[in-house]
Write a protein that holds these residues in place. Structure first.
Motif, PDB file in Angstrom:
ATOM      1  N   ILE A 182       0.821  -1.232   0.000  1.00  0.00           N
ATOM      2  CA  ILE A 182       0.000   0.000   0.000  1.00  0.00           C
ATOM      3  C   ILE A 182       0.841   1.264   0.000  1.00  0.00           C
ATOM      4  O   ILE A 182       0.411   2.287  -0.494  1.00  0.00           O
ATOM      5  CB  ILE A 182      -0.987   0.055   1.192  1.00  0.00           C
ATOM      6  CG1 ILE A 182      -0.206   0.051   2.496  1.00  0.00           C
ATOM      7  CG2 ILE A 182      -2.025  -1.029   1.115  1.00  0.00           C
ATOM      8  CD1 ILE A 182      -1.041   0.555   3.650  1.00  0.00           C
ATOM      9  N   LEU A 215      -1.684   4.439  -0.943  1.00  0.00           N
ATOM     10  CA  LEU A 215      -2.884   4.183  -0.141  1.00  0.00           C
ATOM     11  C   LEU A 215      -2.653   4.567   1.333  1.00  0.00           C
ATOM     12  O   LEU A 215      -3.582   4.991   2.016  1.00  0.00           O
ATOM     13  CB  LEU A 215      -3.290   2.714  -0.250  1.00  0.00           C
ATOM     14  CG  LEU A 215      -3.826   2.317  -1.628  1.00  0.00           C
ATOM     15  CD1 LEU A 215      -4.149   0.833  -1.670  1.00  0.00           C
ATOM     16  CD2 LEU A 215      -5.057   3.131  -1.980  1.00  0.00           C
ATOM     17  N   VAL A 227      -5.307  -1.956  -7.819  1.00  0.00           N
ATOM     18  CA  VAL A 227      -4.290  -2.059  -6.768  1.00  0.00           C
ATOM     19  C   VAL A 227      -3.404  -3.253  -7.091  1.00  0.00           C
ATOM     20  O   VAL A 227      -3.921  -4.324  -7.434  1.00  0.00           O
ATOM     21  CB  VAL A 227      -4.943  -2.290  -5.383  1.00  0.00           C
ATOM     22  CG1 VAL A 227      -3.869  -2.447  -4.306  1.00  0.00           C
ATOM     23  CG2 VAL A 227      -5.869  -1.137  -5.029  1.00  0.00           C
ATOM     24  N   TYR A 242     -13.067   4.297   3.064  1.00  0.00           N
ATOM     25  CA  TYR A 242     -12.183   4.636   4.186  1.00  0.00           C
ATOM     26  C   TYR A 242     -12.987   5.599   5.064  1.00  0.00           C
ATOM     27  O   TYR A 242     -13.228   6.735   4.668  1.00  0.00           O
ATOM     28  CB  TYR A 242     -10.901   5.333   3.701  1.00  0.00           C
ATOM     29  CG  TYR A 242      -9.910   4.449   2.944  1.00  0.00           C
ATOM     30  CD1 TYR A 242     -10.090   3.069   2.877  1.00  0.00           C
ATOM     31  CD2 TYR A 242      -8.783   5.004   2.337  1.00  0.00           C
ATOM     32  CE1 TYR A 242      -9.183   2.272   2.194  1.00  0.00           C
ATOM     33  CE2 TYR A 242      -7.868   4.204   1.651  1.00  0.00           C
ATOM     34  CZ  TYR A 242      -8.082   2.827   1.577  1.00  0.00           C
ATOM     35  OH  TYR A 242      -7.201   2.038   0.894  1.00  0.00           O
TER      36      TYR A 242
END
Ligand code: ADP
Length: 650
Positions: free
Chosen positions: A95, A100, A121, A138
């Motif tokens: 990430i 991210l 991703v 999120y």
């Protein structure tokens, strides 16, 4: 007393304390209940998280410490529960480089949730980076004090769906790219109103209505199409589901307030939706304006040419490469009294007089085979069924590769000329007949006188009569020859020339003739060579006529060089030839085929120098042809000529 009072007070206090204790006991009970409820809630909350098929994790603090992580997310990370309490970066190191981590910290700082839809991703699975796609939320998390302290992550892997969507997107992109980059004019129109869904730059340019036409009905963009009948065509494609195509169709487009003509090859193709229903029309067109304008011009000039040809007094006909007529001009219609359709449907042979048909057919067949021009006289029936003489010519038209594509024929009426000629011929025949007897008797008397006169009477001082008589004889002979030529002419015309064939030696015959000519033309040098000794079966007098004609011509047309070479030789095993070669004025190439025509003399101001009627070669040719032979001429202008006649030996 004091003691009692103290006891009383203590008792009171005790009662108070007991009351407080029972109150506290009540509170503790309530708290216990509340605690149990809370525990229940936390349990169900955890249950919710742990039983969710979505990946859920709760991260705390800037280090993104994993506080909660359910099974799906652990599986995704390929970790077990031991990861709880550690940083996300340990569970899922990918990430960081994909930004991210940054995004999560931003959510924690700003308190604003972030959503992702089919976000690509890269994740490492079995030591290999794989591109996967996720939908996610999120969600910022606050602690009890209301301070931002963490992020809840809820994610779902949607790789197959995303790949499917990507593929659709890609093919849609390619399809649009293809349309936009195409040189063809392309537009996709939807629904009854023909809403412009796609129009590429090429078609927009031709429409001339700017670039922002998508989403508008076609006939609002191009109102000028309405009066050109286009709506009905489009409607028909939509209703029938059948494509409509056209070639070099003229369509006018309104550009800058001006109607501009354009020519297009196009197809209107019905378009089906996913359910198979026709819901639109695709326009695929090519601008062929340059070619269209050129063809238009060609059509116009073709028409002008046709008009010109139609107004000509000459009868003009055009045939295909095989000689089948495809066009007759108006003169043909006027002369034959038949319509052009009638003329085209009938065989042209029927227009020709039966007497001439065999010859015409033979000549036409030969020309069609060899591509040579035709120049032939024959009779053609007019509207009253009268056959009139025409001079007919045909020339082949060839393409760039030299192949014959068609024939042009022209026919000129020459009936008046023919009548005139006939009158002339009749007159000549009459005159010749009338002259023949007196002239022959003059010759007889001259010869008689010559035999009677002594040889050298001028020596005695008398008049030199004999040389004059000799000259008279020569001139009379010329006259007789002319008269017989005239008579032969009419014999040939009426097919009355008969050949009296006999066997004789060609060498002797040539020799005798040369002797005779040399006798009366002392100044000439005629050299004779025999390369073969040949007997022929032929008409001796007629063949003699040909030899005389060749030799007298050779002498006549050689004013400055009186040498003549005569050779008798075998042309082939079965053919004998007699060649007469002179070193005179020669003949131009273009004249060589014409000199065998009746009365034809090479033009120029030589008529006075070389007397003649232009029938000698015509007769010679007819005579040789009747013997199944042929005449060959080799000549060079200004150098000399060689006339050869060839006879078959059997
Ligand atoms: P004529 O000699 O009476 O004119 P011919 O039929 O014998 O008629 O010849 C036709 C034409 O051919 C002549 O007018 C002449 O122009 C040309 N010709 C014939 N023979 C010769 C020759 N040997 N050399 C040059 N021209 C010739």
């Amino acid at each position: 007393m004091e003691k009692d009072l103290r006891i009383q007070e203590l008792e009171k206090q005790l009662i108070e304390n007991q009351k407080t204790i029972s109150g506290l006991q009540d509170v503790s009970k309530d708290l216990e209940i509340e605690n149990a409820t809370l525990k229940n809630k936390v349990y169900s909350f955890k249950e919710l998280i742990y039983s969710s098929p979505s990946m859920i994790t709760l991260l705390r603090g800037k280090d993104l410490i994993i506080e909660i992580a359910n099974r799906p997310i652990l599986d995704f990370w390929q970790k077990d529960e031991n990861i709880i309490g550690k940083s996300l970066l340990e569970a899922h190191p990918d990430i960081k480089e994909q930004g991210l981590e940054q995004l999560l910290l931003e959510v924690m700082d700003s308190g604003e949730a972030r959503y992702g839809y089919e976000l690509p991703v890269y994740i490492t699975r079995k030591n290999q980076k794989e591109l996967s796609y996720f939908n996610f939320v999120y969600q910022p998390q606050k602690n009890i004090a209301g301070k931002l302290s963490g992020v809840a992550v809820m994610a779902q892997e949607v790789t197959p769906k995303a790949i499917f969507h990507k593929k659709i997107e890609e093919s849609e992109y390619k399809y649009r790219e293809l349309i936009h980059s195409s040189n063809s004019l392309i537009a996709i129109l939807k629904g009854e109103d023909m809403i412009v869904e796609i129009a590429n730059d090429a078609i927009k340019k031709v429409w001339g209505k700017g670039s922002d036409v998508e989403g508008k009905p076609l006939f609002e963009v191009l109102p000028e199409m309405v009066e050109q009948g286009m709506p009905a065509i489009f409607k028909n494609v939509l209703d029938s589901g059948k494509a409509y195509s056209a070639q070099e169709k003229l369509i006018n487009h309104l550009q800058d307030d001006e109607m501009r003509p354009g020519y297009f090859d196009f197809i209107y193709q019905p378009q089906k939706n996913i359910r198979g229903e026709i819901d639109g029309v695709a326009v695929i067109a090519n601008d062929v304006t340059n070619q269209g304008l050129l063809n238009q011009k060609i059509k116009e000039s073709e028409k002008e040419l046709r008009d010109l040809v139609n107004f000509m007094p000459l009868k003009v006909c055009m045939t295909n490469a095989k000689g089948v007529p495809v066009f007759y001009n108006n003169s043909w219609r006027n002369y034959t009294g038949k319509s052009i359709e009638e003329l085209l449907s009938k065989s042209w042979m029927s227009l020709i007089h039966p007497d001439n048909r065999e010859k015409v057919e033979m000549v036409a067949r030969k020309s069609l085979e060899t591509g040579s021009d035709i120049d032939l006289e024959f009779k053609i029936f007019d509207a009253n069924g009268q056959a009139k003489w025409h001079l007919n010519r045909a020339t082949a038209i060839r393409n760039e590769e030299g192949e014959i594509t068609s024939w042009i024929t022209s026919s000129t009426e020459i009936q008046k000329l023919k009548d005139e000629e006939n009158r002339k011929e009749g007159f000549l025949k009459l005159v010749s007949h009338e002259l023949k007897t007196p002239v022959t008797s003059i010759k007889g008397y001259v010869q008689l006188l010559l035999t009677m006169l002594p040889e050298a009477n001028q020596e005695n001082g008398e008049l030199p009569v004999k040389p004059y008589l000799n000259r008279i004889e020569t001139q009379v002979e010329r006259l007789i020859r002319l008269i017989s030529e005239m008579l032969d002419l009419s014999r040939i015309e009426h097919n009355e020339m008969e050949l009296k064939k006999e066997k004789f030696s060609l060498n002797h015959h040539v020799e005798e003739i040369i002797e005779d000519i040399s006798y009366s033309n002392k100044e000439v040098q005629i050299e004779l060579k025999h390369h073969c000794e040949c007997d022929v079966i032929a008409d001796k007098d007629r063949i003699g006529q040909v030899i005389i004609n060749f030799i007298t011509n050779a002498l006549k047309y050689s004013p400055e060089d009186n040498r003549v070479e005569v050779t008798v030789y075998n042309k082939t095993e079965n053919e004998v030839a007699v060649s007469v070669k002179d070193f005179g004025i020669g003949i131009e190439k273009k004249e060589i085929n014409k000199i065998f025509k009746r009365f034809y003399r090479v033009s120029g101001n030589r008529d006075e120098t070389y007397a003649g009627f232009g029938i000698g070669l015509y007769l010679s040719n007819e005579i040789v042809k009747r013997h199944n032979g042929k005449i060959v001429v080799n000549s060079e202008f200004g150098i000399g000529s060689e006339f050869i006649f060839v006879l078959p030996l059997n």
